[in-house]
Design an enzyme around this catalytic site. Structure first.
Site, PDB file in Angstrom:
ATOM      1  CG  PHE A  11      -1.593   1.183   1.640  1.00 40.12           C
ATOM      2  CD1 PHE A  11      -2.252   1.990   0.721  1.00 40.12           C
ATOM      3  CD2 PHE A  11      -1.576   1.570   2.983  1.00 40.12           C
ATOM      4  CE1 PHE A  11      -2.883   3.164   1.132  1.00 40.12           C
ATOM      5  CE2 PHE A  11      -2.202   2.730   3.399  1.00 40.12           C
ATOM      6  CZ  PHE A  11      -2.841   3.536   2.477  1.00 40.12           C
ATOM      7  N   GLY A  36       1.682  -7.674  -0.538  1.00 46.03           N
ATOM      8  CA  GLY A  36       1.756  -6.772  -1.697  1.00 46.03           C
ATOM      9  C   GLY A  36       1.189  -7.418  -2.951  1.00 46.03           C
ATOM     10  CG  ASP A  51      11.220 -13.495   2.575  1.00 47.58           C
ATOM     11  OD1 ASP A  51      11.714 -12.910   3.573  1.00 47.58           O
ATOM     12  OD2 ASP A  51      10.126 -14.089   2.603  1.00 47.58           O
ATOM     13  CE1 TYR A 147       4.352  -2.980  12.298  1.00 46.30           C
ATOM     14  CE2 TYR A 147       2.613  -1.883  13.552  1.00 46.30           C
ATOM     15  CZ  TYR A 147       3.476  -1.915  12.476  1.00 46.30           C
ATOM     16  OH  TYR A 147       3.466  -0.883  11.570  1.00 46.30           O
ATOM     17  CB  ILE A 206     -18.005   0.814  15.464  1.00 48.30           C
ATOM     18  CG1 ILE A 206     -18.132   1.310  14.025  1.00 48.30           C
ATOM     19  CG2 ILE A 206     -17.198   1.798  16.304  1.00 48.30           C
ATOM     20  CD1 ILE A 206     -18.693   2.726  13.877  1.00 48.30           C
ATOM     21  CD  GLU A 274     -10.173  -0.240  20.130  1.00 47.51           C
ATOM     22  OE1 GLU A 274     -10.395  -0.435  18.943  1.00 47.51           O
ATOM     23  OE2 GLU A 274     -11.081   0.011  20.959  1.00 47.51           O
TER      24      GLU A 274
HETATM   25  P1  NAD Z   1       1.506  -3.485   3.309  1.00 49.84           P
HETATM   26  O1  NAD Z   1       1.290  -4.817   3.939  1.00 49.84           O
HETATM   27  O2  NAD Z   1       0.623  -3.059   2.201  1.00 49.84           O
HETATM   28  O3  NAD Z   1       3.023  -3.342   2.836  1.00 49.84           O
HETATM   29  C1  NAD Z   1       4.078  -4.114   3.345  1.00 49.84           C
HETATM   30  C2  NAD Z   1       4.811  -4.743   2.177  1.00 49.84           C
HETATM   31  O4  NAD Z   1       5.920  -5.493   2.683  1.00 49.84           O
HETATM   32  C3  NAD Z   1       3.933  -5.707   1.379  1.00 49.84           C
HETATM   33  O5  NAD Z   1       4.009  -5.404   0.002  1.00 49.84           O
HETATM   34  C4  NAD Z   1       4.532  -7.079   1.670  1.00 49.84           C
HETATM   35  O6  NAD Z   1       4.375  -8.001   0.636  1.00 49.84           O
HETATM   36  C5  NAD Z   1       5.979  -6.718   1.964  1.00 49.84           C
HETATM   37  N1  NAD Z   1       6.646  -7.728   2.795  1.00 49.84           N
HETATM   38  C6  NAD Z   1       6.176  -8.315   3.937  1.00 49.84           C
HETATM   39  N2  NAD Z   1       7.047  -9.220   4.394  1.00 49.84           N
HETATM   40  C7  NAD Z   1       8.104  -9.222   3.521  1.00 49.84           C
HETATM   41  C8  NAD Z   1       9.311  -9.964   3.437  1.00 49.84           C
HETATM   42  N3  NAD Z   1       9.622 -10.915   4.343  1.00 49.84           N
HETATM   43  N4  NAD Z   1      10.149  -9.719   2.406  1.00 49.84           N
HETATM   44  C9  NAD Z   1       9.844  -8.781   1.472  1.00 49.84           C
HETATM   45  N5  NAD Z   1       8.706  -8.047   1.493  1.00 49.84           N
HETATM   46  C10 NAD Z   1       7.849  -8.274   2.506  1.00 49.84           C
HETATM   47  O7  NAD Z   1       1.439  -2.438   4.527  1.00 49.84           O
HETATM   48  P2  NAD Z   1       1.539  -0.845   4.523  1.00 49.84           P
HETATM   49  O8  NAD Z   1       0.381  -0.349   5.295  1.00 49.84           O
HETATM   50  O9  NAD Z   1       1.807  -0.332   3.158  1.00 49.84           O
HETATM   51  O10 NAD Z   1       2.849  -0.638   5.424  1.00 49.84           O
HETATM   52  C11 NAD Z   1       4.075  -0.151   4.895  1.00 49.84           C
HETATM   53  C12 NAD Z   1       4.989   0.207   6.055  1.00 49.84           C
HETATM   54  O11 NAD Z   1       4.400   1.250   6.831  1.00 49.84           O
HETATM   55  C13 NAD Z   1       5.237  -0.954   7.027  1.00 49.84           C
HETATM   56  O12 NAD Z   1       6.582  -0.923   7.423  1.00 49.84           O
HETATM   57  C14 NAD Z   1       4.325  -0.636   8.205  1.00 49.84           C
HETATM   58  O13 NAD Z   1       4.830  -1.151   9.406  1.00 49.84           O
HETATM   59  C15 NAD Z   1       4.342   0.885   8.189  1.00 49.84           C
HETATM   60  N6  NAD Z   1       3.159   1.518   8.810  1.00 49.84           N
HETATM   61  C16 NAD Z   1       1.939   1.493   8.186  1.00 49.84           C
HETATM   62  C17 NAD Z   1       0.866   2.154   8.772  1.00 49.84           C
HETATM   63  C18 NAD Z   1      -0.493   2.208   8.118  1.00 49.84           C
HETATM   64  O14 NAD Z   1      -1.382   2.902   8.640  1.00 49.84           O
HETATM   65  N7  NAD Z   1      -0.735   1.535   6.999  1.00 49.84           N
HETATM   66  C19 NAD Z   1       1.009   2.786  10.003  1.00 49.84           C
HETATM   67  C20 NAD Z   1       2.253   2.767  10.615  1.00 49.84           C
HETATM   68  C21 NAD Z   1       3.328   2.150   9.993  1.00 49.84           C
END
Ligand code: NAD
Length: 311
Positions: A11, A36, A51, A147, A206, A274
């Site tokens: 994302f 992804g 990976d 996490y 909710i 929560e």
């Molecule tokens: P997402 O799950 O869409 O993206 C994570 C990506 O990492 C995915 O494409 C997944 O396939 C890839 N991935 C997972 N494990 C892997 C591995 N072992 N090797 C290679 N690729 C791997 O999630 P997102 O919401 O886009 O999150 C992106 C980043 O932002 C993350 O680090 C997450 O912790 C951080 N984050 C997101 C939010 C949010 O609100 N979405 C909030 C805080 C932090």
């Protein structure tokens, strides 16, 4: 710059890749497609299905390319899942990130940009002096799940690589990021889950009274922060967020209006642990990086619903 974007099929990572490409950077994407999707990968980027845990495969990329900077978005990022799989979360988020840091050091990368999390790193935010919300970078981190702990551990490691090897870094503590391409399945994001269910005409739950407050920030604003962080000379930790608390009921109402959904939500018991209130003060990102959110909540929520409708 030649930038390695990990998680670039996900994302946030895919929006980061779009933004870097539009600014003229050369983008390589590393993703194992765990959550992804290939269709998120911009055609102008070079994609590697690798990976993060596979040290040799990751190292191969650095042998083939002279990588100037790493923008590390790839991670396992599901709070509840992390409580059932602590070792897996450490393997991907801690060991996987260490593989990148070691390669950055060995190959002389200039910058390491890291996607951390405000919500899971601060938890309820331990404030010994009785400070107030929004959380600042000085708020004492107090993760409540595996996490958040895995992300905070890496914040310390990244700073260590700056101290010992002069690897510049920008750590972003993200708020609740929402927008197009967020998965509506699982528990990733309340906006995507609600919007998906509304368009499918499904019932919506909710938790609690829906008055819990979050900082909802549009994904393209977050992607722009990554560009600014990458191009800046600064090193440090930066909150990203609007600083505006929004409760879940408000998000529900705006999305329902946009989706034409008329059913009332079901209120269900709050899950244990929560967090009730979290929103982030991003003054430092504004002062040092020149970042400010540009997309208002109602506009961003409408864009998200429209994208889901077209999907
Ligand atoms: P997402 O799950 O869409 O993206 C994570 C990506 O990492 C995915 O494409 C997944 O396939 C890839 N991935 C997972 N494990 C892997 C591995 N072992 N090797 C290679 N690729 C791997 O999630 P997102 O919401 O886009 O999150 C992106 C980043 O932002 C993350 O680090 C997450 O912790 C951080 N984050 C997101 C939010 C949010 O609100 N979405 C909030 C805080 C932090």
């Amino acid at each position: 710059m030649k930038v390695l974007v990990t998680g670039g099929a996900g994302f946030i990572g895919s929006h980061v890749a779009d933004t870097l490409l539009a600014a003229g950077h050369d983008v390589l994407i590393l993703d194992n497609l765990h959550t992804g999707h290939l269709e998120n990968v911009p055609p102008a980027a070079t994609f590697y299905q690798v990976d993060l845990r596979d040290a040799n495969a990751v190292a191969q990329l650095f042998n083939v390319h002279q990588i100037d900077a790493i923008c590390h978005q790839g991670a396992l990022a599901n709070v509840r899942d992390s409580m059932n799989n602590p070792v897996q979360y450490a393997e991907v988020n801690v060991i996987g990130t260490l593989h990148l840091l070691e390669l950055a050091r060995k190959h002389g990368c200039r910058k390491f940009v890291f996607a951390s999390t405000g919500g899971a790193v601060y938890g309820e935010g331990y404030r010994p002096q009785g400070g107030k919300l929004p959380f600042t970078e000085e708020t004492w981190p107090q993760p409540k799940d595996n996490y958040g702990a895995s992300k905070l551990a890496m914040e310390f490691y990244i700073d260590l690589y700056k101290q010992n090897y002069a690897l510049d870094y920008v750590i972003f503590r993200y708020p609740n990021v929402y927008g197009p391409r967020q998965d509506s399945k699982g528990e990733a994001g309340v906006v995507a889950i609600f919007a998906g269910a509304m368009l499918a005409g499904e019932p919506i739950n909710i938790t609690g009274d829906g008055k819990q407050q979050r900082d909802f920030t549009f994904v393209k604003d977050v992607a722009r922060a990554n560009l600014l962080g990458l191009e800046s000379d600064a090193s440090g930790i930066f909150n990203i967020g609007t600083g505006v608390p929004t409760n879940i009921n408000t998000v529900y109402e705006i999305l329902a209006a946009a989706a034409g959904y008329e059913r009332a939500p079901n209120y269900i018991p709050r899950p244990l642990g929560e967090v009730l209130q979290t929103y982030l003060d991003a003054t430092k990102a504004h002062t040092v990086l020149g970042w400010q959110p540009q997309v208002a909540l109602a506009d961003g929520l409408h864009q998200t619903v429209e994208w889901m409708r077209r999907k």
